[in-house]
Write an enzyme that holds these catalytic residues in place. Structure first.
Site, PDB file in Angstrom:
ATOM      1  N   VAL A 169       0.832  -1.202   0.000  1.00  0.00           N
ATOM      2  CA  VAL A 169       0.000   0.000   0.000  1.00  0.00           C
ATOM      3  C   VAL A 169       0.874   1.263   0.000  1.00  0.00           C
ATOM      4  O   VAL A 169       0.352   2.367  -0.013  1.00  0.00           O
ATOM      5  CB  VAL A 169      -0.985   0.010   1.200  1.00  0.00           C
ATOM      6  N   GLY A 223       9.716 -10.494  -2.901  1.00  0.00           N
ATOM      7  CA  GLY A 223       9.506 -10.012  -1.536  1.00  0.00           C
ATOM      8  C   GLY A 223       8.140 -10.306  -0.948  1.00  0.00           C
ATOM      9  O   GLY A 223       7.594  -9.492  -0.215  1.00  0.00           O
ATOM     10  N   THR A 224       7.603 -11.463  -1.263  1.00  0.00           N
ATOM     11  CA  THR A 224       6.309 -11.829  -0.665  1.00  0.00           C
ATOM     12  C   THR A 224       6.389 -13.244  -0.102  1.00  0.00           C
ATOM     13  O   THR A 224       7.018 -14.122  -0.691  1.00  0.00           O
ATOM     14  CB  THR A 224       5.142 -11.661  -1.665  1.00  0.00           C
ATOM     15  N   SER A 225       5.725 -13.441   1.048  1.00  0.00           N
ATOM     16  CA  SER A 225       5.822 -14.730   1.740  1.00  0.00           C
ATOM     17  C   SER A 225       4.929 -15.798   1.106  1.00  0.00           C
ATOM     18  O   SER A 225       4.986 -16.958   1.497  1.00  0.00           O
ATOM     19  CB  SER A 225       5.432 -14.557   3.211  1.00  0.00           C
ATOM     20  N   CYS A 229     -18.542  14.934   0.717  1.00  0.00           N
ATOM     21  CA  CYS A 229     -19.960  14.935   1.105  1.00  0.00           C
ATOM     22  C   CYS A 229     -20.209  15.584   2.473  1.00  0.00           C
ATOM     23  O   CYS A 229     -21.352  15.642   2.930  1.00  0.00           O
ATOM     24  CB  CYS A 229     -20.528  13.518   1.076  1.00  0.00           C
ATOM     25  N   HIS A 287      -4.013  -4.228  -3.125  1.00  0.00           N
ATOM     26  CA  HIS A 287      -4.471  -4.061  -1.737  1.00  0.00           C
ATOM     27  C   HIS A 287      -4.698  -2.590  -1.368  1.00  0.00           C
ATOM     28  O   HIS A 287      -4.729  -2.252  -0.185  1.00  0.00           O
ATOM     29  CB  HIS A 287      -3.470  -4.696  -0.758  1.00  0.00           C
TER      30      HIS A 287
END
Ligand code: OAD
Length: 235
Positions: free
Chosen positions: A93, A176-178, A139, A109
């Site tokens: 993110v 770099g991701t599990s 709003c 994500h």
């Protein structure tokens, strides 16, 4: 490696670790300090919005101070110099890919530097702290703003475009991701099933799905990603 025509790169928290942003599941990772059910689910937000805002406010402040590293720069360079189709899909993110120069990029994500109003659905850029007293600039409702990030139990974003690119690619690179969070963890199996794409894992150590990759290179992202990109561009 033969020169590919179409590349999909998937990144996770490991690519931003050397920029000082914590990963989730490593020793000292965010999910060792916080219960993800409290800070990364719609139910947790409904139960204790103050805790969730504090968590994301701290991460946002950390991100604003952080800088892209050599791995982010190498992927931006790849996008610019590669003459085929290219898509970078990130679970992160943070905005370090953009700041390094990446443009063909989807944040599946969501994005920490954006907020969304649960009353009117407006999404806008946001760099400040957020709390229950913040009013939606679109709003004027107060107390219904949330970080524009995908929580567990919510649908990841841009999945149609991601699967279209995965269906066409002849090189899939995971960085770099599990490999513990779906749907991203399933991409390598989807690509492999077609039988024509080369698959590569670049990570500090073997991910959960490491055996599904044809090629694996282990080391810090700032070292292994630039070296891999240079080799790819020479192929
Ligand atoms: P994880 O924290 O699960 O995994 C990070 C991976 O990066 C691990 O496999 C580490 O070995 C590796 N790593 C750590 N330092 C590295 C370095 N310097 N160079 C290269 N690799 C390194 O993070 P993700 O796989 O991104 O979702 O997590 C996926 C999702 O789970 C996140 O997007 C987030 C999280 O819960 C949501 O919040 C919805």
């Amino acid at each position: 490696m033969t020169r590919p025509k179409s590349i999909v790169v998937l990144t996770g928290a490991g690519i931003s670790a050397e920029s000082g942003l914590g990963t989730f599941r490593d020793k000292d990772g965010l999910w060792t300090k916080y219960d993800l059910n409290d800070v990364a689910t719609p139910e947790g937000f409904a139960r204790n919005p103050v805790l969730v805002h504090d968590f994301y406010n701290a991460r946002r402040r950390n991100l604003v101070e952080a800088m892209p590293n050599a791995a982010h720069v190498a992927l931006a360079d790849l996008e610019q110099r590669f003459d085929g189709d290219f898509l970078l899909v990130t679970q992160n993110v943070d905005d370090l890919h953009e700041r390094a120069g990446s443009r063909k990029l989807l944040h599946m994500h969501g994005e920490l530097l954006k907020i969304r109003c649960e009353a009117c659905d407006a999404v806008r850029a946001w760099r400040e702290d957020l709390d229950l007293a913040t009013t939606c600039p679109a709003c004027a409702t107060t107390g219904r703003l949330r970080p524009h990030v995908v929580w567990f139990g919510e649908m990841p974003l841009y999945m149609e475009a991601v699967y279209d690119a995965l269906a066409l690619c002849d090189l899939f690179v995971s960085i770099g991701t599990s490999g513990q969070v779906y749907p991203a963890a399933g991409f390598v199996a989807d690509v492999r099933r077609r039988g024509i794409a080369h698959t590569v894992e670049l990570n500090l150590d073997p991910s959960d799905g490491f055996s599904l990759f044809a090629e694996k290179i282990y080391g810090p992202a700032t070292e292994v990603v630039p070296t891999f990109v240079e080799r790819l561009l020479k192929s």
